[in-house]
Scaffold this active site. Structure first.
Site, PDB file in Angstrom:
ATOM      1  N   GLY A 127      54.087  29.253  32.581  1.00 43.17           N
ATOM      2  CA  GLY A 127      53.523  31.082  33.144  1.00 43.17           C
ATOM      3  C   GLY A 127      53.111  30.348  34.018  1.00 43.17           C
ATOM      4  N   PRO A 162      52.984  42.504  27.751  1.00 40.44           N
ATOM      5  CG  PRO A 162      55.761  43.141  28.836  1.00 40.44           C
ATOM      6  CD  PRO A 162      54.451  41.955  27.959  1.00 40.44           C
ATOM      7  CB  THR A 177      45.442  38.422  25.896  1.00 39.52           C
ATOM      8  OG1 THR A 177      44.450  37.696  27.086  1.00 39.52           O
ATOM      9  CG2 THR A 177      44.511  39.377  24.707  1.00 39.52           C
ATOM     10  CB  SER A 228      35.368  52.443  39.530  1.00 38.77           C
ATOM     11  OG  SER A 228      35.970  52.709  38.102  1.00 38.77           O
ATOM     12  CB  CYS A 248      43.809  42.519  31.116  1.00 38.59           C
ATOM     13  SG  CYS A 248      44.798  40.788  31.763  1.00 38.59           S
ATOM     14  CG  PHE A 249      39.697  46.270  30.995  1.00 35.56           C
ATOM     15  CD1 PHE A 249      40.246  45.098  30.198  1.00 35.56           C
ATOM     16  CD2 PHE A 249      39.181  46.693  31.817  1.00 35.56           C
ATOM     17  CE1 PHE A 249      38.361  43.897  30.895  1.00 35.56           C
ATOM     18  CE2 PHE A 249      37.612  45.868  31.937  1.00 35.56           C
ATOM     19  CZ  PHE A 249      37.794  44.463  31.829  1.00 35.56           C
ATOM     20  CD  GLN A 250      47.128  51.724  30.388  1.00 39.30           C
ATOM     21  OE1 GLN A 250      45.823  52.523  31.756  1.00 39.30           O
ATOM     22  NE2 GLN A 250      47.998  51.818  30.194  1.00 39.30           N
ATOM     23  CE  LYS A 251      48.378  42.277  29.221  1.00 43.08           C
ATOM     24  NZ  LYS A 251      48.036  41.137  27.748  1.00 43.08           N
TER      25      LYS A 251
HETATM   26  P1  NAI Z   1      51.803  36.921  35.246  1.00 38.24           P
HETATM   27  O1  NAI Z   1      52.912  38.143  34.450  1.00 38.24           O
HETATM   28  O2  NAI Z   1      50.700  37.485  36.364  1.00 38.24           O
HETATM   29  O3  NAI Z   1      52.604  35.240  34.831  1.00 38.24           O
HETATM   30  C1  NAI Z   1      53.383  35.652  33.516  1.00 38.24           C
HETATM   31  C2  NAI Z   1      54.508  34.720  33.862  1.00 38.24           C
HETATM   32  O4  NAI Z   1      55.082  33.565  32.630  1.00 38.24           O
HETATM   33  C3  NAI Z   1      55.301  34.975  35.344  1.00 38.24           C
HETATM   34  O5  NAI Z   1      55.619  34.342  36.162  1.00 38.24           O
HETATM   35  C4  NAI Z   1      56.597  35.468  34.248  1.00 38.24           C
HETATM   36  O6  NAI Z   1      57.495  34.898  35.085  1.00 38.24           O
HETATM   37  C5  NAI Z   1      56.387  33.735  33.445  1.00 38.24           C
HETATM   38  N1  NAI Z   1      57.179  33.379  32.326  1.00 38.24           N
HETATM   39  C6  NAI Z   1      57.416  34.583  31.017  1.00 38.24           C
HETATM   40  N2  NAI Z   1      57.600  34.315  29.857  1.00 38.24           N
HETATM   41  C7  NAI Z   1      58.491  33.288  30.554  1.00 38.24           C
HETATM   42  C8  NAI Z   1      59.119  32.565  29.772  1.00 38.24           C
HETATM   43  N3  NAI Z   1      59.469  32.522  28.678  1.00 38.24           N
HETATM   44  N4  NAI Z   1      59.497  30.940  30.448  1.00 38.24           N
HETATM   45  C9  NAI Z   1      59.338  30.970  31.340  1.00 38.24           C
HETATM   46  N5  NAI Z   1      58.185  31.893  31.969  1.00 38.24           N
HETATM   47  C10 NAI Z   1      58.089  32.814  31.662  1.00 38.24           C
HETATM   48  O7  NAI Z   1      51.009  37.476  33.880  1.00 38.24           O
HETATM   49  P2  NAI Z   1      49.262  37.095  34.071  1.00 38.24           P
HETATM   50  O8  NAI Z   1      48.574  37.759  34.135  1.00 38.24           O
HETATM   51  O9  NAI Z   1      48.766  35.505  34.421  1.00 38.24           O
HETATM   52  O10 NAI Z   1      48.541  37.159  31.932  1.00 38.24           O
HETATM   53  C11 NAI Z   1      49.202  36.175  31.341  1.00 38.24           C
HETATM   54  C12 NAI Z   1      48.420  35.959  30.349  1.00 38.24           C
HETATM   55  O11 NAI Z   1      47.381  36.347  30.268  1.00 38.24           O
HETATM   56  C13 NAI Z   1      48.482  37.465  29.655  1.00 38.24           C
HETATM   57  O12 NAI Z   1      49.091  37.645  28.162  1.00 38.24           O
HETATM   58  C14 NAI Z   1      47.321  38.150  29.885  1.00 38.24           C
HETATM   59  O13 NAI Z   1      46.808  38.954  29.143  1.00 38.24           O
HETATM   60  C15 NAI Z   1      46.390  37.150  29.593  1.00 38.24           C
HETATM   61  N6  NAI Z   1      45.236  36.998  30.448  1.00 38.24           N
HETATM   62  C16 NAI Z   1      45.313  37.574  31.914  1.00 38.24           C
HETATM   63  C17 NAI Z   1      44.025  37.616  32.709  1.00 38.24           C
HETATM   64  C18 NAI Z   1      44.453  38.233  33.861  1.00 38.24           C
HETATM   65  O14 NAI Z   1      43.612  38.694  34.557  1.00 38.24           O
HETATM   66  N7  NAI Z   1      45.759  38.316  35.092  1.00 38.24           N
HETATM   67  C19 NAI Z   1      42.947  37.437  32.416  1.00 38.24           C
HETATM   68  C20 NAI Z   1      43.292  36.452  31.001  1.00 38.24           C
HETATM   69  C21 NAI Z   1      44.338  36.991  29.721  1.00 38.24           C
END
Ligand code: NAI
Length: 400
Positions: free
Chosen positions: A10, A94, A133, A270, A277-280
């Site tokens: 990811g 998601p 998360t 706001s 994140c928050f809503q999900k």
């Molecule tokens: P994102 O959507 O930016 O990145 C996730 C990546 O995982 C995508 O590029 C996708 O192509 C890849 N992916 C999905 N399934 C895959 C697989 N089977 N093999 C290889 N790659 C795969 O997501 P983001 O925002 O980085 O969030 C990731 C996790 O971290 C979520 O669970 C989120 O709730 C949590 N989180 C997010 C924060 C944020 O501010 N965005 C802060 C803290 C936690």
């Protein structure tokens, strides 16, 4: 087991910055960041650092120092799994769109696919770290998948939720209030926790690293996000009352925030919180409460999301009222598309909801955000734009 290579599945808003910081602080460890999305990996490898797939203050500097030294962005997930002792999972989780828990529960398909792949590929013992998360008790399910699909290898599953906020990710990663590491209370579980502690210890003071059981660690992340979002919904609900009574919401925020038991953070009013994140995470918490039969607790947290929706709708209503209840043909400028400053992430941005509402009611919009690409804005508005396809131009331009 000596840790010489780690990988992260990811390469998104969490995986990219987190691994860049680990690579920067641990020059003796090879850090692989892998993703199935070829375009994203290509962007992470682009020569021009302005083309990185995400914007975060301070990120370019770290990438410049580490990329292709001990930080590698690649699509070769199998090789990264095979050669790494620690595997971080930072894939997206998601809200489920169908099936049991639809509209509330987290969709764990990506996590399950990763677990199956790790089990299939691994030829040596691995520590699998949940960074995404996840609902409480997911580690148990990951372990089940790993064990049932590969009986020869010993897997330890740790929970290490990420608390970074977009827009301040690098600063947050360096100055974390706390790092949570949850693991099993067995000798091998404790050993795995210490391996991860040894990585963070390079730059995080040890007193800020909390060792917990897996379930506390998983639930702490959901709880933190729910409490933060609750503060935003609380102040936003009071903004509606201020408008009716003549009180000023900014004066109210200041007065309330000066109480040190409450504090001033997350008290600015706001159009509503956004972001992925928050809503999900709150909906996921609501679902968990329902599953455990805690109807009242579920309703309490659900209200935080409902107030957020109300706030977004209220904002459009105010605009309509200003124009005598019709915005047909009215040109409106929207400044800001990302869900907050210093990020290019528009997921769940209040701007999308407000703009969709205004376009549906016939307004003509000009939209500008210095970080968000025009194509992204068009994608976010795809449905409403298609509906109005035959009308005159609705989104005029993004000056980028
Ligand atoms: P994102 O959507 O930016 O990145 C996730 C990546 O995982 C995508 O590029 C996708 O192509 C890849 N992916 C999905 N399934 C895959 C697989 N089977 N093999 C290889 N790659 C795969 O997501 P983001 O925002 O980085 O969030 C990731 C996790 O971290 C979520 O669970 C989120 O709730 C949590 N989180 C997010 C924060 C944020 O501010 N965005 C802060 C803290 C936690």
């Amino acid at each position: 087991m000596k840790i010489s290579q780690v990988c992260c599945i990811g390469a998104g808003y969490v995986g990219g910055p987190t691994m860049a910081v680990i690579a920067h602080e641990c020059p003796d460890i090879f850090v692989y960041v892998v993703d199935d999305d070829k375009e994203k990996i290509k962007a992470w490898n682009s020569q021009n650092l302005n083309d990185l797939p995400i914007y975060e203050p301070g990120l370019k500097k770290i990438i410049k120092k580490t990329r292709n030294k001990n930080l590698i962005f690649s699509t070769d997930t199998d090789k990264a799994i095979l050669d790494s002792q620690i595997i971080f999972l930072a894939v997206n989780t998601p809200t489920k769109l169908k099936g049991q828990g639809k509209g509330f529960a987290a969709d764990l398909t990506n996590i399950e696919n990763c677990a199956k792949r790790i089990a299939r590929i691994s030829k040596s013992n691995k520590i699998v770290v949940e960074k995404s998360t996840l609902p409480v008790r997911t580690a148990e399910k990951i372990k089940e998948v790993l064990k049932s699909k590969n009986k020869k290898i010993k897997f330890e599953v740790l929970s290490n939720p990420e608390f970074l906020a977009e827009g301040t990710a690098i600063e947050d990663l360096y100055k974390s209030d706390r790092v949570l590491i949850g693991g099993e209370n067995s000798p091998s579980g404790k050993e795995a926790i210490e391996k991860l502690v040894n990585i963070y210890k390079r730059w995080i003071p040890e007193k800020k690293i909390l060792r917990t059981n897996v379930w506390s660690s998983e639930l702490s992340k959901l709880a933190s996000n729910a409490m933060l979002a609750q503060r935003i919904s609380s102040i936003n609900s009071l903004s509606a009352l201020c408008e009716q009574t003549g009180a000023s919401i900014s004066e109210l925020s200041k007065a309330v925030g000066l109480d040190k038991r409450i504090g001033s953070e997350f008290l600015s009013t706001s159009v509503g919180f956004g972001g992925s994140c928050f809503q999900k995470d709150i909906l996921n918490l609501v679902y968990l409460c329902k599953v455990y039969g805690l109807k009242e607790v579920a309703e309490f947290w659900h209200q935080v999301v409902k107030i957020n929706d109300y706030q977004k709708k209220r904002f459009t209503k105010q605009i309509l009222k200003t124009f005598g209840n019709s915005v047909v043909g009215i040109e409106i400028l929207i400044l800001g598309w990302a869900y907050k400053k210093n990020t290019n992430d528009s997921r769940e941005s209040a701007s999308i909801y407000v703009s969709t509402d205004l376009l549906e009611k016939g307004a003509i919009l000009s939209i500008y955000d210095p970080m968000v690409k025009k194509e992204r804005i068009k994608l976010d508005l795809k449905m409403v734009l298609e509906k109005r396809k035959n009308d005159k131009p609705q989104v005029k331009k993004n000056t980028q």
